[in-house]
Design a protein around this motif. Structure first.
Motif, short mmCIF file in Angstrom:
data_model
loop_
_atom_site.label_atom_id
_atom_site.label_comp_id
_atom_site.label_asym_id
_atom_site.label_seq_id
_atom_site.Cartn_x
_atom_site.Cartn_y
_atom_site.Cartn_z
N ILE A 310 35.39 41.60 39.11
CA ILE A 310 36.75 41.12 38.31
C ILE A 310 36.58 42.09 37.18
O ILE A 310 37.67 42.26 36.94
CB ILE A 310 36.90 40.28 38.49
CG1 ILE A 310 37.18 39.40 39.49
CG2 ILE A 310 38.33 39.75 37.47
CD1 ILE A 310 38.56 39.85 40.93
N VAL A 311 35.79 42.06 36.21
CA VAL A 311 35.30 42.91 34.80
C VAL A 311 35.62 44.56 35.16
O VAL A 311 36.46 44.55 34.68
CB VAL A 311 34.17 42.08 34.10
CG1 VAL A 311 34.09 42.97 32.63
CG2 VAL A 311 34.05 40.81 33.24
N ASN A 312 35.12 44.39 36.23
CA ASN A 312 34.67 45.77 36.02
C ASN A 312 36.04 46.26 37.37
O ASN A 312 36.43 47.52 36.30
CB ASN A 312 33.79 46.95 36.92
CG ASN A 312 31.95 46.47 35.93
OD1 ASN A 312 32.54 46.79 34.81
ND2 ASN A 312 30.77 45.81 36.49
N TYR A 313 36.78 45.63 37.58
CA TYR A 313 37.50 46.28 38.54
C TYR A 313 38.57 45.45 38.50
O TYR A 313 39.53 45.88 39.21
CB TYR A 313 36.96 46.18 40.14
CG TYR A 313 35.60 46.86 40.66
CD1 TYR A 313 35.60 48.63 40.20
CD2 TYR A 313 34.45 46.70 40.15
CE1 TYR A 313 34.51 49.46 40.32
CE2 TYR A 313 33.24 47.23 40.19
CZ TYR A 313 33.46 49.04 40.18
OH TYR A 313 32.20 49.17 40.38
N LYS A 314 39.23 45.09 37.34
CA LYS A 314 40.68 43.97 37.35
C LYS A 314 41.31 45.27 37.58
O LYS A 314 42.73 45.04 38.10
CB LYS A 314 40.81 43.37 36.48
CG LYS A 314 41.57 42.28 36.34
CD LYS A 314 42.08 42.04 34.89
CE LYS A 314 43.25 42.16 34.21
NZ LYS A 314 43.91 41.13 33.30
N GLU A 315 41.74 46.49 37.03
CA GLU A 315 42.47 47.75 36.82
C GLU A 315 42.85 47.89 38.16
O GLU A 315 44.43 48.35 38.48
CB GLU A 315 42.36 48.11 35.99
CG GLU A 315 42.17 48.01 34.35
CD GLU A 315 42.66 48.47 33.54
OE1 GLU A 315 42.15 49.69 32.58
OE2 GLU A 315 43.47 48.47 32.62
#
Length: 352
Positions: A310-315
């Motif tokens: 989620i940190v890396n791919y939220k956007e």
């Protein structure tokens, strides 16, 4: 689109030029927060493409049109490899943010390259892209767009903060979603650490050895942008015309530039979130331990950092969600966030 489950490939390329983020995500249309990221990957840009994207802001209209098509082909190549590698079969569509080259909403300008028709043709998939242009035409900032995802997918948190090329924040105020760009982050930090031969300051170790220059810190914190109320957003143009000259004028050692700018970021984030209780933090800046430490020093927030996916791919996840809302003709741009004349469903749909 009446099926309960929907499978989307989401693409995101940020201003920090870390690379192209791809997710293959399944949404439950009866309950959006029940999403599952099946596969995810960040593909680093080659040195040539990093230079092309970094210098795109200086290109002519004709050159930008060529780059738009060329970058569309690059996106398609990466998507096709991602599909093949993960043996993905069921794809409803691709939602692509593209890469922002120009963003001057006050002049009615925003441009994200990555031609949608090229991407659709080369992948043989439906594509949704160009999410910002319509909002700017409606008098909005065209940014930030992620807050609609915060509203539906991460509503259990008081505040959502993303630490990417820029820091942006999203929260509820008087039953309305409010969001804005706080300040530059990695777009500035990486620019200076690159001069030392590094892609980024690992865990903020270099910054932690620097000394804060109080004069520069005072000048940064006094910039007019920070006195302006939202809706507001930032672009590379502002960084190049305002931030970089201000820093370069001081002739500081790089470690002192990093230490001072991180302090500036921490102070601005604390000032923008002082009414909040807890904060959900994502983006590459999460891994900068020194920056997180300084933010924590200046605020009393409960900091919640999710799993690394989620940190890396939220956007990328949320641009897939923006695409879902657009295909279903539901609102995906909030006027309370961007300042547009009305809520609307933004994005252009291309078919192969």
């Amino acid at each position: 689109m009446s099926t309960k489950k929907i499978n989307i490939i989401g693409l995101m390329s940020g201003t920090s030029l870390d690379g192209l983020d791809l997710v293959y995500v399944t949404f439950d249309k009866k309950s959006y927060e029940n999403f599952e990221i099946q596969y995810s990957e960040t593909i680093a840009y080659s040195k040539l493409w990093k230079e092309k994207l970094a210098k795109a802001i200086d290109k002519s209209d004709e050159e930008l049109q060529e780059l738009d098509l060329e970058y569309g082909k690059l996106l398609a190549k990466k998507v096709n490899s991602f599909i093949k590698k993960n043996r993905i079969i069921n794809i409803d569509f691709i939602a692509s943010h593209g890469h922002t080259v120009l963003h001057q909403p006050e002049k009615g300008i925003t441009l994200q390259i990555g031609d949608g028709q090229t991407l659709a043709n080369e992948t043989q998939q439906k594509v949704v892209c160009d999410f910002r242009t319509q909002d700017v035409k409606l008098g909005g900032q065209g940014a930030p767009l992620v807050p609609i995802g915060d509203e539906f997918l991460f509503h259990q948190y008081d505040t959502c903060l993303n630490l990417g090329g820029f820091a942006n924040v999203s929260f509820k105020e008087q039953n309305k979603r409010i969001a804005f760009d706080i300040c530059p982050v990695n777009i500035v930090l990486n620019y200076y650490v690159n001069t030392l031969g590094f892609d980024y300051d690992n865990k903020g170790k270099i910054a932690s050895t620097g000394i804060i220059n109080t004069k520069l810190l005072e000048e940064l914190n006094s910039l007019n942008y920070y006195k302006t109320k939202p809706p507001k957003s930032l672009g590379l143009e502002w960084v190049q015309s305002t931030i970089i000259p201000l820093i370069d004028d001081k002739n500081l050692e790089i470690k002192d530039v990093l230490a001072t700018f991180m302090e500036h970021v921490a102070i601005q984030i604390a000032a923008s979130t002082k009414k909040c209780k807890n904060i959900f933090i994502t983006g590459g800046g999460v891994f900068n331990e020194f920056l997180i430490k300084r933010i924590n020093h200046h605020s009393n927030l409960e900091m919640i950092i999710p799993n690394s996916q989620i940190v890396n791919y939220k956007e990328a996840l949320i641009f897939a969600f923006l695409g879902l809302l657009r295909v279903d003709n539901q609102v995906n741009c909030l006027s309370s966030v961007t300042g547009a004349k009305k809520d609307h469903s933004s994005g252009v749909i291309f078919t192969s």
